[in-house]
Design an enzyme around this catalytic site. Sequence first.
Site, PDB file in Angstrom:
ATOM      1  N   GLU A 187       3.954   7.395   5.334  1.00  0.00           N
ATOM      2  CA  GLU A 187       4.476   5.967   5.061  1.00  0.00           C
ATOM      3  C   GLU A 187       3.844   5.415   3.769  1.00  0.00           C
ATOM      4  O   GLU A 187       2.626   4.962   3.594  1.00  0.00           O
ATOM      5  CB  GLU A 187       4.135   5.034   6.288  1.00  0.00           C
ATOM      6  N   CYS A 216       2.768  -3.332   1.704  1.00  0.00           N
ATOM      7  CA  CYS A 216       3.685  -1.982   1.042  1.00  0.00           C
ATOM      8  C   CYS A 216       5.057  -2.699   1.157  1.00  0.00           C
ATOM      9  O   CYS A 216       6.031  -2.252   0.462  1.00  0.00           O
ATOM     10  CB  CYS A 216       3.557  -0.829   1.752  1.00  0.00           C
TER      11      CYS A 216
HETATM   12  C1  UN1 Z   1       1.776  -2.268   5.140  1.00  0.00           C
HETATM   13  O1  UN1 Z   1       1.838  -2.876   4.041  1.00  0.00           O
HETATM   14  O2  UN1 Z   1       1.516  -0.994   5.020  1.00  0.00           O
HETATM   15  O3  UN1 Z   1       6.073  -5.431   7.811  1.00  0.00           O
HETATM   16  C2  UN1 Z   1       2.538  -2.484   6.664  1.00  0.00           C
HETATM   17  C3  UN1 Z   1       4.897  -5.669   7.334  1.00  0.00           C
HETATM   18  C4  UN1 Z   1       3.754  -5.718   8.253  1.00  0.00           C
HETATM   19  C5  UN1 Z   1       3.150  -4.222   8.083  1.00  0.00           C
HETATM   20  C6  UN1 Z   1       3.291  -3.946   6.622  1.00  0.00           C
HETATM   21  N1  UN1 Z   1       4.251  -5.867   9.437  1.00  0.00           N
HETATM   22  O4  UN1 Z   1       5.013  -6.425   6.540  1.00  0.00           O
END
Ligand code: UN1
Length: 512
Positions: free
Chosen positions: A263, A297
Site C-alpha cells: 500500500e 497517503c
Molecule cells: C495512510 O495515509 O497511509 O483514508 C492511511 C484515510 C485514513 C487512512 C490513511 N483512514 O485517510
Amino acid sequence: MTHALREALSSLSLIDHPRLILNIPASQDKGLSIVSSPTTGRPIAAVRLDDERSYEETLGRSVAAFRKWREVPAPIRGQVVRAIGDEFRTHKDALGAIITAEVGKITSEARGEVQETIDIADFAVGLSRQLYGLTMPSERPGHAMREQWLPLGPVGVISAFNFPNAVWAWNAMLAAVCGDSVVWKPSLLAPIIAIASNTLAQRVASRFGHEDLFTLVMGSDQVIGERFIADKRLPLISATGSCRMGRRVGEVVSKRLGRSLLELGGNNAAIVHEDADLDLAARAIVFAAVGTCGQRCTTTRRLIAHESIVDQLLAKLTKAYQSVKIGDPAQDGTLVGPLVNARAVEGFEQAIAAAKQQGGTVLVGGSRAPVTGLTGHFVQPTIIRAPANNQLPIAREETFAPILYVFTYRDIDDAIAMQNGVDQGLSSCIFTRDAGIAERFLSPAGSGSDCGIANVNLGTSGAEIGGAFGGEKDTGGGRESGSDSWKAYMRRQTCTINFSGKLELAQGIKFE
Ligand code: UN1
C-alpha cells in the site's frame, strides 16, 4: 521528553519499558535511535534498536507463538482481539497524545487514528466467525469439494510514520483472527507509538497465554529492514509507505516467492464539476488537502476543476486556507500541525520552487510558517495554479506536504484522463449533483477513475475501515483493512473428498 508524552507513557505504565530511554544520553550510541518532536525539532526520547541477535530471537519467538496460536479456534481468537480493542478504547486519548508528540498530528486526528484501530478490532472480532470458504459441486459422483482458509504464518508488517498506529492495526487485528502471529517493523520516525501499541496488544495476548503473538523489530534498513523482507519465515510482508520502499520490498519478497501486500504512495485528485455544491466541495477539499499537514497517503494533491467554476471555488479555498490555524498540534483549535522533520520541509520548498519554475502560480501559502515560541517544522498550506496548458510536471510526484496543484477542464472525459494520468492510483473523488457524471466516474467498464478508492461528493482521504484500502499502479495493488482483505493473511486450501468407494478420475480420464 515533553510533559504530555511523559504523562501518556506513565498512564500506560510504559515509563520503564526496556526499549525506551527518556533521558537521552549525551554520547552517541549506535544501538539507539533518537526521536525528535516535529513541533519543537528537539529530541524527546531515544529507543533501543535491534541487532542481528535480538532480531533472530524475536523471529524465533514469533514462529513458536504462531504454532500455538493457530490451534486456537478462530472465534476464540476473536475474543482476544475483542479484549485488545477494549484496551485501545480505554487508552485512546493517551495513545493519541503519543502520536501528537511524536509525529505532530493534531489531537483530534490523532484520536481519530486510534479510533481506526478500535474499529478494525471490532471488525476483526466479527470476522473471526466469518472466515468462510466455499463449497463447490464436484463433477464426480460420490465426491465433495470445498475450500478452507488456514492460518498463514508469522506476518511481517512494515508501517510508515504518518499512520503509525492504525496501519499496524489494520494488519495485526486481521492477522490475529486469521491465526497468524505478527512481527512489526515500524518507522523510526514513530517508534514510541509502536512500542506503546504493541505492548498494549501484547499484554492482552499474554493474559490469554500467548506472550509472543505481537512482536516488534526496530532498526535501520541495512541491519533490520533487508533481513526482514528476505526472511522466509515471514510468508507475507505487508508494507505501507513510499513507492521506492515498496519496489524494494516487492523485488526481494517476490524473489523468494513470498507474498507481499503493498500500500504505497498516492497522487490523489478531486474533480469538481460545473454543477457541484461548491461550499461542500471546498470544505471537503480543505480537510483532504491540509489535514495531517498533507501527510496522508490519501491527501488530495491535485484539484481538477471545471473552468466555469474554478475561480469561484478558488476564492472559497483561498479564504479557508488563510484562516486555517497553524501551530502546536496539541493545542485546541489548531488545524495544521508541523511536518514530520526538516527533510520534509526541504521537500516542500523544493516542490514549490519547481512548480514556480514550471510556470505555476502560488495563490496562497508557499513558504515556512514560523509559529511563535515553537522551533518545529511548520509550513503554510499552499495552493498552486498550473499554467493554462495544464502542464506542471512536479504535480506528478507525491510530495508529502500540504501542496494542492490546480488544473482546469472543459470536458469530463478530459478531467478523468487527467486524474488517471499519473503513476499512482490510490484515491480519487468527484463533486457533482449529476448522477450521470458520477456514474461515468465510477463506470463499470473501468473507464472512469483508475484508483483503488473512488468517492462521490466527499474527499479523497478519511476512508472508513470497512472498505478494502489500497490502490493500483505504483500504489502497489494491495488491499488492507475491510471487505475481504483478510484473505491475504490466510492460505487457501481446496479439498476434494471421495466417499464413493471407487476411484474415478476427473476429466473422464481412464487409467486402467
Ligand atoms: C495512510 O495515509 O497511509 O483514508 C492511511 C484515510 C485514513 C487512512 C490513511 N483512514 O485517510
